[in-house]
Design a protein around this motif. Sequence first.
Motif, mmCIF file in Angstrom:
data_model
loop_
_atom_site.group_PDB
_atom_site.id
_atom_site.type_symbol
_atom_site.label_atom_id
_atom_site.label_comp_id
_atom_site.label_asym_id
_atom_site.label_seq_id
_atom_site.Cartn_x
_atom_site.Cartn_y
_atom_site.Cartn_z
ATOM 1 N N ARG A 68 -3.013 5.975 -0.642
ATOM 2 C CA ARG A 68 -2.242 5.708 -1.870
ATOM 3 C C ARG A 68 -0.768 5.575 -1.497
ATOM 4 N NH1 ARG A 68 -2.682 5.648 -7.270
ATOM 5 N NH2 ARG A 68 -4.775 6.502 -7.171
ATOM 6 N N ASP A 69 -0.268 4.387 -1.784
ATOM 7 C CA ASP A 69 1.120 4.064 -1.464
ATOM 8 C C ASP A 69 2.022 4.667 -2.550
ATOM 9 O OD1 ASP A 69 3.573 2.634 -1.436
ATOM 10 O OD2 ASP A 69 2.611 1.048 -0.281
ATOM 11 N N LEU A 70 3.049 5.408 -2.171
ATOM 12 C CA LEU A 70 3.906 6.061 -3.170
ATOM 13 C C LEU A 70 5.271 5.375 -3.344
ATOM 14 C CD1 LEU A 70 3.151 9.821 -2.349
ATOM 15 C CD2 LEU A 70 2.168 8.413 -4.155
ATOM 16 N N THR A 71 5.377 4.141 -2.851
ATOM 17 C CA THR A 71 6.668 3.428 -2.895
ATOM 18 C C THR A 71 7.293 3.444 -4.292
ATOM 19 O OG1 THR A 71 5.773 1.955 -1.220
ATOM 20 C CG2 THR A 71 7.819 1.256 -2.265
ATOM 21 N N TYR A 92 15.079 12.956 8.296
ATOM 22 C CA TYR A 92 14.135 12.714 9.395
ATOM 23 C C TYR A 92 12.981 11.889 8.845
ATOM 24 C CZ TYR A 92 9.936 14.336 12.075
ATOM 25 O OH TYR A 92 8.735 14.432 12.740
ATOM 26 N N THR A 93 12.848 10.644 9.337
ATOM 27 C CA THR A 93 11.752 9.810 8.845
ATOM 28 C C THR A 93 10.676 9.654 9.917
ATOM 29 O OG1 THR A 93 12.664 7.681 9.586
ATOM 30 C CG2 THR A 93 13.381 8.480 7.432
ATOM 31 N N GLY A 94 9.433 9.624 9.438
ATOM 32 C CA GLY A 94 8.284 9.403 10.315
ATOM 33 C C GLY A 94 7.498 8.210 9.803
ATOM 34 N N TYR A 95 6.197 8.374 9.659
ATOM 35 C CA TYR A 95 5.296 7.285 9.241
ATOM 36 C C TYR A 95 5.680 6.783 7.852
ATOM 37 C CZ TYR A 95 0.699 5.118 8.273
ATOM 38 O OH TYR A 95 -0.328 4.271 7.965
ATOM 39 N N LEU A 96 6.029 5.498 7.761
ATOM 40 C CA LEU A 96 6.401 4.887 6.482
ATOM 41 C C LEU A 96 5.313 3.900 6.082
ATOM 42 C CD1 LEU A 96 10.162 4.262 7.344
ATOM 43 C CD2 LEU A 96 9.205 6.166 6.027
ATOM 44 N N GLY A 97 5.124 3.736 4.771
ATOM 45 C CA GLY A 97 3.969 2.985 4.283
ATOM 46 C C GLY A 97 4.109 1.479 4.353
ATOM 47 N N GLN A 100 9.087 -2.219 2.336
ATOM 48 C CA GLN A 100 9.966 -1.802 1.228
ATOM 49 C C GLN A 100 10.501 -0.383 1.457
ATOM 50 O OE1 GLN A 100 7.535 -2.577 -2.235
ATOM 51 N NE2 GLN A 100 9.268 -1.980 -3.533
ATOM 52 N N GLN A 101 9.655 0.479 1.985
ATOM 53 C CA GLN A 101 10.080 1.874 2.221
ATOM 54 C C GLN A 101 11.173 1.939 3.288
ATOM 55 O OE1 GLN A 101 6.802 4.540 2.861
ATOM 56 N NE2 GLN A 101 5.999 4.194 0.806
ATOM 57 N N ILE A 102 11.154 0.983 4.208
ATOM 58 C CA ILE A 102 12.199 0.957 5.243
ATOM 59 C C ILE A 102 13.553 0.699 4.569
ATOM 60 C CG2 ILE A 102 13.032 -0.361 7.244
ATOM 61 C CD1 ILE A 102 10.072 -0.527 8.147
#
Length: 290
Positions: A68-71, A92-97, A100-102
């Motif tokens: 489930r994408d939470l964007t 601190y960013t890790g796995y992005l969906g 757009q999240q970037i």
Amino acid sequence: MQQKKSMKQQPQKSAPTPRILTMQDISCVGQCSLTVALPILSACGMETCVLPSAVLSTHTGFSTFTFRDLTEDIPSIMENWKQQGLLFDALYTGYLGNVQQIELVKELAQNVLVPGAKTYIDPAMADHGKLYVGFDSAFVDAMKTLLPIADVLLPNITEACLLTDTPYREEGDAAWMHTLAEKLLAFGTKNVVLTGVSTKPDTTGVLVMGEAGEEWYTHALLTPGSHGTGDIFASVFVGAHVRGKSLGEAARLAADFTCLALEETHKDPDHWYGARFEPVLGRLVKMLEA
Ligand code: PXL
């Protein structure tokens, strides 16, 4: 005899706890992302705040999983924090969906950090020469645009190759790895912490390059590796660095702790989906104090 108090006793104020925001997925099962980052950052003494990028039933290394994408929720969460005047001491960013999240990470960095807060980017998207299921070259290209805002970028060799359009090699020499880190710095990243650098058989290590020059740390290569070790490494690194350890010290500590977790994992040959870091969390607390 009881002493008379001349002044009302004030409660002792303790040193402020750094408040860190981490944005990555919740894999409900799988010992990666937030289920790793939260306990480790807490053990490092951080107040941890989260921005979940997605909810998965398991990580993508399982043969099936839900996603489930939470964007959609992220802009209103950010808006609420702005209204509340909530600011963070580190991001601190890790796995992005998705791509757009970037873009949303850039907005977070601009809007919800205290002045001088550091941004740590783990471009979690690939390993062993391959992108994780669900990512494509458009995602890699978007990830490149985060490099200029990274105080510290924490890629493995595969991610570093993808980000610099360098053909992946299982074995590279020190000069090749040095060039890889240099290419990442050329994007504007202040510091690179490159993991999985191996210059001799049976060893692996970390190359730290950037503001403080260049440092190599070599240690034993423990096989088999495991899902989630990149997240363990990055979380310990971030926690230790925010606590005040130098880049090199934080990298050594993170590598040593990841090895301890892998040793624990190897005690249970059936444990294939993640690294058993929990039994050694207490040791992390002691390592940080040393
Ligand atoms: O550990 C990296 C990671 C994080 N999150 C998800 C993953 C993976 C690696 O496979 O699938 C969902």
